[in-house]
Design a protein around this motif. Structure first.
Motif, PDB file in Angstrom:
ATOM      1  N   LEU A  20       0.819  -1.208   0.000  1.00  6.82           N
ATOM      2  CA  LEU A  20       0.000   0.000   0.000  1.00  6.82           C
ATOM      3  C   LEU A  20       0.858   1.264   0.000  1.00  6.82           C
ATOM      4  CD1 LEU A  20      -2.879  -0.916   2.494  1.00  6.82           C
ATOM      5  CD2 LEU A  20      -2.887  -1.016   0.004  1.00  6.82           C
ATOM      6  N   GLN A  21       2.057   1.191   0.572  1.00  4.19           N
ATOM      7  CA  GLN A  21       2.978   2.332   0.609  1.00  4.19           C
ATOM      8  C   GLN A  21       2.292   3.597   1.127  1.00  4.19           C
ATOM      9  OE1 GLN A  21       4.460   2.530  -3.421  1.00  4.19           O
ATOM     10  NE2 GLN A  21       5.980   0.928  -3.068  1.00  4.19           N
ATOM     11  N   GLY A  22       1.577   3.426   2.227  1.00  3.14           N
ATOM     12  CA  GLY A  22       0.917   4.563   2.851  1.00  3.14           C
ATOM     13  C   GLY A  22      -0.453   4.892   2.301  1.00  3.14           C
ATOM     14  N   LYS A  23      -0.869   4.246   1.235  1.00  9.42           N
ATOM     15  CA  LYS A  23      -2.190   4.499   0.653  1.00  9.42           C
ATOM     16  C   LYS A  23      -3.263   3.738   1.428  1.00  9.42           C
ATOM     17  CE  LYS A  23      -0.174   4.947  -3.962  1.00  9.42           C
ATOM     18  NZ  LYS A  23      -0.135   4.393  -5.334  1.00  9.42           N
ATOM     19  N   ALA A  24      -4.477   4.202   1.283  1.00  8.44           N
ATOM     20  CA  ALA A  24      -5.593   3.540   1.966  1.00  8.44           C
ATOM     21  C   ALA A  24      -5.955   2.222   1.295  1.00  8.44           C
ATOM     22  CB  ALA A  24      -6.813   4.455   1.998  1.00  8.44           C
ATOM     23  N   PHE A  25      -5.792   2.148  -0.001  1.00  4.27           N
ATOM     24  CA  PHE A  25      -6.146   0.929  -0.718  1.00  4.27           C
ATOM     25  C   PHE A  25      -5.491   0.912  -2.092  1.00  4.27           C
ATOM     26  CE2 PHE A  25      -9.318   4.065  -1.854  1.00  4.27           C
ATOM     27  CZ  PHE A  25      -9.456   3.920  -3.230  1.00  4.27           C
ATOM     28  N   VAL A  26      -5.438  -0.269  -2.694  1.00  3.32           N
ATOM     29  CA  VAL A  26      -5.023  -0.478  -4.080  1.00  3.32           C
ATOM     30  C   VAL A  26      -6.047  -1.406  -4.712  1.00  3.32           C
ATOM     31  CG1 VAL A  26      -3.304  -1.506  -5.613  1.00  3.32           C
ATOM     32  CG2 VAL A  26      -2.556  -0.137  -3.656  1.00  3.32           C
ATOM     33  N   SER A  27      -6.530  -1.065  -5.896  1.00  2.98           N
ATOM     34  CA  SER A  27      -7.532  -1.893  -6.568  1.00  2.98           C
ATOM     35  C   SER A  27      -7.043  -2.281  -7.950  1.00  2.98           C
ATOM     36  CB  SER A  27      -8.869  -1.150  -6.681  1.00  2.98           C
ATOM     37  OG  SER A  27      -8.726   0.010  -7.478  1.00  2.98           O
ATOM     38  N   GLY A  28      -7.709  -3.262  -8.535  1.00  4.77           N
ATOM     39  CA  GLY A  28      -7.319  -3.713  -9.868  1.00  4.77           C
ATOM     40  C   GLY A  28      -8.311  -4.703 -10.437  1.00  4.77           C
ATOM     41  N   LEU A  29      -7.921  -5.352 -11.525  1.00  2.00           N
ATOM     42  CA  LEU A  29      -8.805  -6.239 -12.278  1.00  2.00           C
ATOM     43  C   LEU A  29      -8.363  -7.686 -12.163  1.00  2.00           C
ATOM     44  CD1 LEU A  29      -8.959  -4.132 -15.572  1.00  2.00           C
ATOM     45  CD2 LEU A  29     -10.532  -4.007 -13.619  1.00  2.00           C
ATOM     46  N   LEU A  30      -9.339  -8.582 -12.266  1.00  2.06           N
ATOM     47  CA  LEU A  30      -9.095 -10.019 -12.328  1.00  2.06           C
ATOM     48  C   LEU A  30      -9.514 -10.510 -13.710  1.00  2.06           C
ATOM     49  CD1 LEU A  30     -10.557 -10.944  -8.829  1.00  2.06           C
ATOM     50  CD2 LEU A  30      -8.128 -10.804  -9.440  1.00  2.06           C
ATOM     51  N   ILE A  31      -8.621 -11.229 -14.375  1.00  4.02           N
ATOM     52  CA  ILE A  31      -8.827 -11.643 -15.767  1.00  4.02           C
ATOM     53  C   ILE A  31      -8.819 -13.158 -15.852  1.00  4.02           C
ATOM     54  CG2 ILE A  31      -7.852 -11.559 -18.098  1.00  4.02           C
ATOM     55  CD1 ILE A  31      -6.584  -8.856 -17.213  1.00  4.02           C
ATOM     56  N   GLY A  32      -9.727 -13.702 -16.634  1.00  3.46           N
ATOM     57  CA  GLY A  32      -9.762 -15.147 -16.787  1.00  3.46           C
ATOM     58  C   GLY A  32     -10.875 -15.599 -17.700  1.00  3.46           C
ATOM     59  N   GLN A  33     -11.438 -16.751 -17.388  1.00  4.10           N
ATOM     60  CA  GLN A  33     -12.445 -17.371 -18.252  1.00  4.10           C
ATOM     61  C   GLN A  33     -13.537 -18.020 -17.413  1.00  4.10           C
ATOM     62  OE1 GLN A  33     -11.908 -21.098 -21.098  1.00  4.10           O
ATOM     63  NE2 GLN A  33     -11.225 -19.231 -22.129  1.00  4.10           N
ATOM     64  N   CYS A  34     -14.762 -17.878 -17.879  1.00  6.96           N
ATOM     65  CA  CYS A  34     -15.910 -18.499 -17.214  1.00  6.96           C
ATOM     66  C   CYS A  34     -16.203 -19.864 -17.822  1.00  6.96           C
ATOM     67  CB  CYS A  34     -17.157 -17.625 -17.345  1.00  6.96           C
ATOM     68  SG  CYS A  34     -17.081 -16.053 -16.484  1.00  6.96           S
ATOM     69  N   SER A  35     -16.727 -20.744 -17.012  1.00  5.79           N
ATOM     70  CA  SER A  35     -17.279 -22.005 -17.508  1.00  5.79           C
ATOM     71  C   SER A  35     -18.502 -22.328 -16.670  1.00  5.79           C
ATOM     72  CB  SER A  35     -16.241 -23.134 -17.422  1.00  5.79           C
ATOM     73  OG  SER A  35     -16.045 -23.530 -16.080  1.00  5.79           O
ATOM     74  N   SER A  36     -19.252 -23.322 -17.085  1.00  8.71           N
ATOM     75  CA  SER A  36     -20.496 -23.632 -16.394  1.00  8.71           C
ATOM     76  C   SER A  36     -20.251 -24.117 -14.969  1.00  8.71           C
ATOM     77  CB  SER A  36     -21.283 -24.680 -17.180  1.00  8.71           C
ATOM     78  OG  SER A  36     -20.495 -25.857 -17.360  1.00  8.71           O
ATOM     79  N   GLN A  37     -19.146 -24.810 -14.749  1.00 12.60           N
ATOM     80  CA  GLN A  37     -18.883 -25.395 -13.439  1.00 12.60           C
ATOM     81  C   GLN A  37     -18.095 -24.476 -12.521  1.00 12.60           C
ATOM     82  OE1 GLN A  37     -20.260 -28.273 -12.539  1.00 12.60           O
ATOM     83  NE2 GLN A  37     -21.197 -28.432 -14.572  1.00 12.60           N
ATOM     84  N   LYS A  38     -17.091 -23.810 -13.075  1.00 10.25           N
ATOM     85  CA  LYS A  38     -16.219 -22.965 -12.272  1.00 10.25           C
ATOM     86  C   LYS A  38     -15.569 -21.915 -13.157  1.00 10.25           C
ATOM     87  CE  LYS A  38     -14.220 -26.758 -11.255  1.00 10.25           C
ATOM     88  NZ  LYS A  38     -13.381 -27.841 -10.667  1.00 10.25           N
ATOM     89  N   ASP A  39     -14.971 -20.924 -12.541  1.00 10.26           N
ATOM     90  CA  ASP A  39     -14.283 -19.864 -13.272  1.00 10.26           C
ATOM     91  C   ASP A  39     -12.787 -19.971 -13.027  1.00 10.26           C
ATOM     92  OD1 ASP A  39     -16.760 -19.030 -14.046  1.00 10.26           O
ATOM     93  OD2 ASP A  39     -16.870 -17.344 -12.655  1.00 10.26           O
ATOM     94  N   TYR A  40     -12.010 -19.481 -13.996  1.00 12.86           N
ATOM     95  CA  TYR A  40     -10.556 -19.579 -13.925  1.00 12.86           C
ATOM     96  C   TYR A  40      -9.959 -18.173 -13.979  1.00 12.86           C
ATOM     97  CZ  TYR A  40     -11.760 -24.361 -15.282  1.00 12.86           C
ATOM     98  OH  TYR A  40     -12.317 -25.610 -15.333  1.00 12.86           O
ATOM     99  N   VAL A  41      -9.109 -17.855 -13.024  1.00  9.38           N
ATOM    100  CA  VAL A  41      -8.433 -16.559 -12.968  1.00  9.38           C
ATOM    101  C   VAL A  41      -6.960 -16.774 -13.259  1.00  9.38           C
ATOM    102  CG1 VAL A  41      -7.899 -14.544 -11.560  1.00  9.38           C
ATOM    103  CG2 VAL A  41     -10.091 -15.719 -11.266  1.00  9.38           C
ATOM    104  N   ILE A  42      -6.464 -16.158 -14.331  1.00  8.35           N
ATOM    105  CA  ILE A  42      -5.072 -16.382 -14.728  1.00  8.35           C
ATOM    106  C   ILE A  42      -4.210 -15.136 -14.596  1.00  8.35           C
ATOM    107  CG2 ILE A  42      -5.734 -18.223 -16.326  1.00  8.35           C
ATOM    108  CD1 ILE A  42      -5.323 -16.226 -18.608  1.00  8.35           C
TER     109      ILE A  42
END
Length: 421
Positions: A20-42
């Motif tokens: 965080l380096q003194g910041k209150a928060f850090v945000s970002g994106l999660l990228i991957g692929q959806c499927s009927s049973q589960k999702d994958y984050v790569i």
């Protein structure tokens, strides 16, 4: 029961290394692929902060309600453009101090709905009813490293949070399947002399969206907006209108899609390729017009014909994975510029030697009507050596050209969906 997210181990390491380096928060994106049973984050990538935000975020009393939705949404749009077929922005992550651990839910809920709405506006395709519409919010405490994973149904504005499982797996995407093809496009769009965007859209929707496909190995030859063949005894109700010019989109583009290796289905592979075709053609047109408008030369005279080179596609690998992301490069851009853009958007190191530039020839031609006949008989060799110029006054005088391109790509999209499973 909630969704299960199978996550590449390197994603967990990446999140752990963020300070965080003194910041209150850090945000970002999660990228991957959806499927009927589960999702994958790569992949996970943090959203670069605005310069003016750097000071504000260092105050411990900064609230997550002040999260810049517009900035984060624009980052999501830019990253979404860099994803080949089959990959999506699955959600967002946020790393906060322990004091703010309970303050993130409302801000991120608004953000994830705003991001999905913005990305959907740019897509030329729609999700099917069978596809998963849940998107994930991952919270990580900076001190305890404890995670909280919840999902929201972005198709339901009244959706409430549902718990989800977050499980790490090593080498998740090392065996994913890569689907490559080259598509040859030749789209001709007439421009009405009055009410360009409305009339063109209206007329385009009335055209036949039939096409012919020829498949040889991994190469697809697709024609869109082909001429409607009518029987001699069939009376046409078409309306003849005066046209002031035309837009022609012609060339070959490299398309690529990825699909997980856990019992993949043929229909999912076909869908991923089709969507990549639509995405890459639309993105190239959008980038071209952005470039033309940014580099407009005031006072430059209009011309009867204008040829523009669409940007080429550049692929770069994700470390430890067979999956590659993409960006777009004009001929006068250096490899260093493309590398720096990858680093800025994805927050991962990229080496110049890892850049894979697709070999393509594709052009956009805008012409006035009095030169239309000559274009129909123009030698293809001349189209293969287009003139790279900056924007003409025609863009300002005939801004409907931009709408024409949008409708052209939309028509192409309808064509490809006509070639259903």
């Amino acid at each position: 029961m909630g969704r299960t997210y199978i996550v590449e181990e390197s994603v967990g390491q990446y999140l752990s290394n963020i300070s965080l380096q003194g910041k209150a928060f850090v945000s970002g994106l999660l990228i991957g692929q959806c499927s009927s049973q589960k999702d994958y984050v790569i992949l996970a990538t943090r959203t670069p902060p605005k310069e003016e935000q750097n000071e504000n975020l260092k105050h411990p009393k900064a609230k997550l309600d002040n999260l810049d939705e517009e900035w984060a949404t624009e980052h999501a749009n830019q990253v979404s453009r860099m994803l080949p077929g089959g990959l999506l922005v699955l959600g967002v992550f946020i790393i906060t101090t322990l004091e703010l651990a309970n303050d993130f839910q409302n801000a991120l809920r608004r953000l994830i709905f705003a991001m999905e709405k913005s990305m959907n506006r740019k897509r030329l395709w729609n999700f099917t009813e069978e596809e998963i519409s849940e998107r994930v919010i991952l919270h990580v405490c900076s001190s305890t490293k404890k995670i909280s994973c919840r999902t929201y149904d972005v198709h339901d504005p009244k959706s409430s949070a549902r718990p989800a499982d977050w499980k790490y797996q090593s080498g998740l995407s090392t065996s994913w399947l890569s689907l490559d093809c080259t598509i040859h496009i030749d789209i001709h769009i007439p421009l009405s002399s009055t009410s360009v965007s409305y009339t063109l859209e209206k007329n385009t929707k009335k055209k036949s969206f039939r096409g012919n496909t020829q498949v040889t190995s991994h190469s697809f030859d697709v024609r869109v907006l082909t001429q409607l063949l009518l029987n001699s005894d069939h009376r046409s109700t078409a309306t003849v209108q005066i046209c002031s010019g035309s837009v022609n989109l012609k060339g070959s583009v490299k398309c690529r899609a990825y699909i997980h290796s856990n019992k993949p289905k043929v229909k999912d592979a076909m869908q991923a390729v089709k969507r990549d075709i639509l995405n890459t053609v639309a993105d190239r047109c959008e980038i071209l017009f952005e470039d033309l408008l940014l580099n407009e030369i005031p006072g430059k005279k209009d011309s009867e014909k204008e040829f523009y080179i669409l940007p080429h596609r550049v692929f770069v690998p994700i470390p430890g994975s067979t999956v590659k992301l993409c960006d777009y490069k004009f001929g006068d851009e250096s490899a260093e510029e493309i590398r720096d853009h990858f680093i800025e958007m994805l927050d991962h190191m990229v080496q110049i030697e890892d850049l894979e530039i697709a070999e393509e020839v594709n052009t956009a031609c805008m012409s006035s009507m009095n030169n239309e006949a000559s274009l129909e008989h123009k030698d293809d060799k001349q189209l293969e050596q287009p003139i790279k110029t900056t924007v003409m006054l025609k863009i300002r005088q005939n801004i409907g050209v931009i709408a024409a391109f949008a409708v052209a790509v939309l028509a192409a999209g309808i064509s490809f969906h006509y070639f259903s499973d």
